[in-house]
Scaffold this motif. Structure first.
Motif, short mmCIF file in Angstrom:
data_model
loop_
_atom_site.label_atom_id
_atom_site.label_comp_id
_atom_site.label_asym_id
_atom_site.label_seq_id
_atom_site.Cartn_x
_atom_site.Cartn_y
_atom_site.Cartn_z
N PRO A 32 86.31 76.54 -24.34
CA PRO A 32 85.30 77.59 -24.27
C PRO A 32 84.28 77.36 -23.15
O PRO A 32 84.20 76.26 -22.59
CB PRO A 32 84.62 77.50 -25.64
CG PRO A 32 84.71 76.03 -25.98
CD PRO A 32 86.05 75.58 -25.44
N VAL A 33 83.50 78.39 -22.87
CA VAL A 33 82.41 78.30 -21.91
C VAL A 33 81.18 77.76 -22.62
O VAL A 33 80.85 78.21 -23.71
CB VAL A 33 82.11 79.69 -21.29
CG1 VAL A 33 80.93 79.60 -20.32
CG2 VAL A 33 83.34 80.23 -20.59
N ARG A 34 80.52 76.78 -22.01
CA ARG A 34 79.36 76.17 -22.64
C ARG A 34 78.22 77.17 -22.81
O ARG A 34 77.54 77.22 -23.84
CB ARG A 34 78.90 74.97 -21.79
CG ARG A 34 77.68 74.23 -22.33
CD ARG A 34 77.95 73.59 -23.68
NE ARG A 34 78.96 72.56 -23.61
CZ ARG A 34 78.72 71.28 -23.34
NH1 ARG A 34 77.48 70.88 -23.10
NH2 ARG A 34 79.72 70.40 -23.32
N ASP A 35 77.98 77.99 -21.76
CA ASP A 35 76.90 78.98 -21.80
C ASP A 35 77.47 80.33 -21.36
O ASP A 35 77.82 80.52 -20.20
CB ASP A 35 75.77 78.55 -20.85
CG ASP A 35 74.58 79.52 -20.86
OD1 ASP A 35 74.67 80.57 -21.51
OD2 ASP A 35 73.57 79.21 -20.19
N MET A 36 77.58 81.28 -22.29
CA MET A 36 78.18 82.57 -21.99
C MET A 36 77.40 83.35 -20.94
O MET A 36 77.93 84.26 -20.31
CB MET A 36 78.33 83.39 -23.27
CG MET A 36 79.29 82.80 -24.28
SD MET A 36 81.01 82.79 -23.67
CE MET A 36 81.48 84.49 -23.95
N ASN A 37 76.13 83.01 -20.75
CA ASN A 37 75.35 83.67 -19.70
C ASN A 37 75.76 83.22 -18.31
O ASN A 37 75.33 83.81 -17.31
CB ASN A 37 73.85 83.40 -19.91
CG ASN A 37 73.30 84.09 -21.14
OD1 ASN A 37 73.64 85.23 -21.43
ND2 ASN A 37 72.48 83.37 -21.91
N GLU A 38 76.59 82.18 -18.25
CA GLU A 38 77.06 81.68 -16.96
C GLU A 38 78.44 82.22 -16.59
O GLU A 38 79.16 81.60 -15.83
CB GLU A 38 77.07 80.14 -16.96
CG GLU A 38 75.70 79.50 -17.03
CD GLU A 38 74.86 79.74 -15.78
OE1 GLU A 38 75.42 80.23 -14.78
OE2 GLU A 38 73.66 79.44 -15.81
N LEU A 39 78.79 83.36 -17.14
CA LEU A 39 80.02 84.05 -16.71
C LEU A 39 79.65 85.01 -15.59
O LEU A 39 79.60 86.23 -15.75
CB LEU A 39 80.66 84.78 -17.90
CG LEU A 39 81.38 83.84 -18.87
CD1 LEU A 39 81.65 84.54 -20.20
CD2 LEU A 39 82.68 83.33 -18.28
N THR A 40 79.38 84.42 -14.43
CA THR A 40 78.92 85.16 -13.26
C THR A 40 79.72 84.75 -12.03
O THR A 40 80.40 83.72 -12.03
CB THR A 40 77.43 84.88 -12.99
OG1 THR A 40 77.28 83.48 -12.64
CG2 THR A 40 76.57 85.17 -14.22
N MET A 41 79.61 85.55 -10.97
CA MET A 41 80.29 85.21 -9.72
C MET A 41 79.73 83.90 -9.15
O MET A 41 80.48 83.07 -8.62
CB MET A 41 80.10 86.33 -8.70
CG MET A 41 80.75 87.65 -9.09
SD MET A 41 82.55 87.53 -9.31
CE MET A 41 83.06 87.05 -7.67
N ASP A 42 78.44 83.72 -9.28
CA ASP A 42 77.81 82.50 -8.79
C ASP A 42 78.37 81.27 -9.50
O ASP A 42 78.68 80.25 -8.88
CB ASP A 42 76.30 82.58 -8.98
CG ASP A 42 75.57 81.41 -8.36
OD1 ASP A 42 75.62 81.28 -7.12
OD2 ASP A 42 74.96 80.62 -9.11
#
Length: 295
Positions: free
Chosen positions: A69-79
């Motif tokens: 999984p992704v640790r922080d879902m808010n970090e699903l960004t292009m950056d």
């Protein structure tokens, strides 16, 4: 089919998310970046072909397959995606590499180049785009409103919509729908490859897809195109309705040192439809880059 030995591993990216990767072969590094909701298998023809002369690196985008999984879902960004690629290069001790991106992999590469251009020896775009391709997709203007409808419904009932997502993708008819939409050419693509892809999509968390799809829609890589000063190869499938030829022509117009290849009857997954032709064009391009350092 011959199988090249591989080294697998993972590293902890900037936010603690584990990014899975595979390395095969020796030589100049060639990094392959797949599209949203795709899988490493999308590159298997290229992996097998290029490991004879190159160090081929594949990996799972954050939130996909073994990079979940992704640790922080808010970090699903292009950056964040770009930081993952840069982190992978640092982890593997690679200073420079050739990069190839399919579909959503193209803007990921552009974002990496924008952050760290010194990593690049060259770049190859297969059915890629630099800005929101959703408007007019399939010749219609319904995809964007439909996406926001699904997003609103998902936020209201996430469990139900994750179930519906898996049922829809796993339905045998989904393969034919994807083909009719220009995603695959069923006359030449191996059906097994499409089935493997469908199973991979079904495993993707719908929240991950929605967040990345929205990032895709918001990203504008236009300013990056004119900054590119390394050789670029643009490959376009003639029958691609997902990212039509105009997106690839635009790459050719904006990138100074670029070469354009049109693949007759190629769909959105040209590298699966016509792998031999795609590989030969890529090999010629990479050979010239390695020899001359420019086109």
């Amino acid at each position: 089919m011959e199988t090249t030995p591989k080294t697998t591993g993972s590293f902890e990216s900037f936010d603690g998310t584990s990014i899975y990767y595979e390395v095969r072969g020796e030589g100049e590094p060639l990094v392959l970046v797949y599209g949203i909701a795709c899988i490493i298998n999308h590159w298997h023809h290229q992996v097998e072909y290029f490991t004879k002369k190159y160090k081929v690196i594949t990996f799972d985008l954050r939130g996909h397959q073994k990079s979940a999984p992704v640790r922080d879902m808010n970090e699903l960004t292009m950056d964040s995606l770009a930081k993952d690629v840069i982190g992978l290069m640092n982890h593997l001790g690679i200073d420079k590499a050739h990069f190839a991106g399919h579909s959503f992999g193209a803007p990921v590469i552009l974002k990496v180049y924008d952050q760290k251009p010194q990593l690049f020896l060259s770049m190859t775009f297969i059915n890629g785009f630099a800005r929101n391709p959703i408007k007019g997709m399939f010749g219609l203007d319904v995809i964007e409103p439909f996406f926001f409808f699904v997003k609103s419904q998902y936020l209201a009932q996430p469990t139900l919509w994750n179930t519906l997502w898996k049922l829809a993708v796993e339905n045998p008819m989904s393969v034919y729908v994807a083909a009719l939409a220009g995603g695959f050419n069923l006359r030449v693509s191996h059906f097994k490859d499409i089935e493997i892809y469908a199973r991979g999509v079904a495993r993707l968390n719908l929240d991950v897809f929605i967040r990345l799809f929205e990032a895709l829609m918001e990203y504008n890589g236009e300013p990056v195109l004119e900054k590119i000063n390394v050789p670029a190869l643009i490959i376009s499938g003639e029958k691609d309705m997902v990212t039509p030829i105009r997106f690839q022509y635009h790459f050719k117009e904006k990138i100074k040192h670029s070469e354009f290849v049109l693949v007759p009857y190629g769909s959105h997954c040209t590298q699966l439809d016509f792998p031999d032709y795609t590989n030969l064009k890529m090999e010629k391009f990479l050979r010239e880059v390695s020899r001359d350092g420019k086109l």
